[in-house]
Write a protein that holds these residues in place. Sequence first.
Motif, PDB file in Angstrom:
ATOM      1  N   GLU A 199      -6.614  -4.040   0.342  1.00 33.40           N
ATOM      2  CA  GLU A 199      -7.728  -4.646   1.093  1.00 33.40           C
ATOM      3  C   GLU A 199      -7.923  -6.107   0.708  1.00 33.40           C
ATOM      4  O   GLU A 199      -8.214  -6.947   1.563  1.00 33.40           O
ATOM      5  N   THR A 200      -7.757  -6.424  -0.570  1.00 37.21           N
ATOM      6  CA  THR A 200      -7.857  -7.818  -1.018  1.00 37.21           C
ATOM      7  C   THR A 200      -6.778  -8.669  -0.357  1.00 37.21           C
ATOM      8  O   THR A 200      -7.044  -9.781   0.112  1.00 37.21           O
ATOM      9  N   ASP A 203      -2.376   1.519  -3.836  1.00 34.24           N
ATOM     10  CA  ASP A 203      -3.480   0.750  -4.410  1.00 34.24           C
ATOM     11  C   ASP A 203      -4.319   0.181  -3.256  1.00 34.24           C
ATOM     12  O   ASP A 203      -4.093  -0.922  -2.774  1.00 34.24           O
ATOM     13  N   GLU A 204      -5.280   0.983  -2.807  1.00 36.69           N
ATOM     14  CA  GLU A 204      -6.108   0.621  -1.657  1.00 36.69           C
ATOM     15  C   GLU A 204      -6.935  -0.645  -1.902  1.00 36.69           C
ATOM     16  O   GLU A 204      -7.083  -1.484  -1.014  1.00 36.69           O
ATOM     17  N   LYS A 205      -7.471  -0.762  -3.106  1.00 40.48           N
ATOM     18  CA  LYS A 205      -8.337  -1.904  -3.418  1.00 40.48           C
ATOM     19  C   LYS A 205      -7.564  -3.223  -3.308  1.00 40.48           C
ATOM     20  O   LYS A 205      -8.025  -4.173  -2.666  1.00 40.48           O
ATOM     21  N   ASN A 216       0.824  -1.206   0.000  1.00 41.51           N
ATOM     22  CA  ASN A 216       0.000   0.000   0.000  1.00 41.51           C
ATOM     23  C   ASN A 216       0.862   1.261   0.000  1.00 41.51           C
ATOM     24  O   ASN A 216       0.606   2.193  -0.771  1.00 41.51           O
TER      25      ASN A 216
END
Length: 110
Positions: free
Chosen positions: A94-95, A89-91, A84
């Motif tokens: 989180e994945t 790339d937050e998405k 991160n």
Amino acid sequence: MTKVKESEIRIKVGLDENRVPETLYWSAEDGGISQEEAKAMMLSVWDPKEKESLRIDLWTKDMPVDDMKMFFYQTMVSMADTFNRATQDEKMTETMKDFCEYFAEKLELK
């Protein structure tokens, strides 16, 4: 660009007669760490010429399996945080963290 300072991290591995790690010690003088004992380590470096990562994974023969499971879980969470910070790339972060939670749940770490 002129190099202002250098810092060194040292890893010392004690091997048995079969070249299996028995002891691991690491030092990072700039961080105030000198000959600190460890039971496992993972080191990854990026080879820019070959565009591939190179790794060294070591653990001592007396590293408990339950500790190894926790070590992997914590390392993966840390990698998600680093990913991160490096990519924003937050998405995907989180994945990755969702997988870490799944991993911990399946291994009954939490």
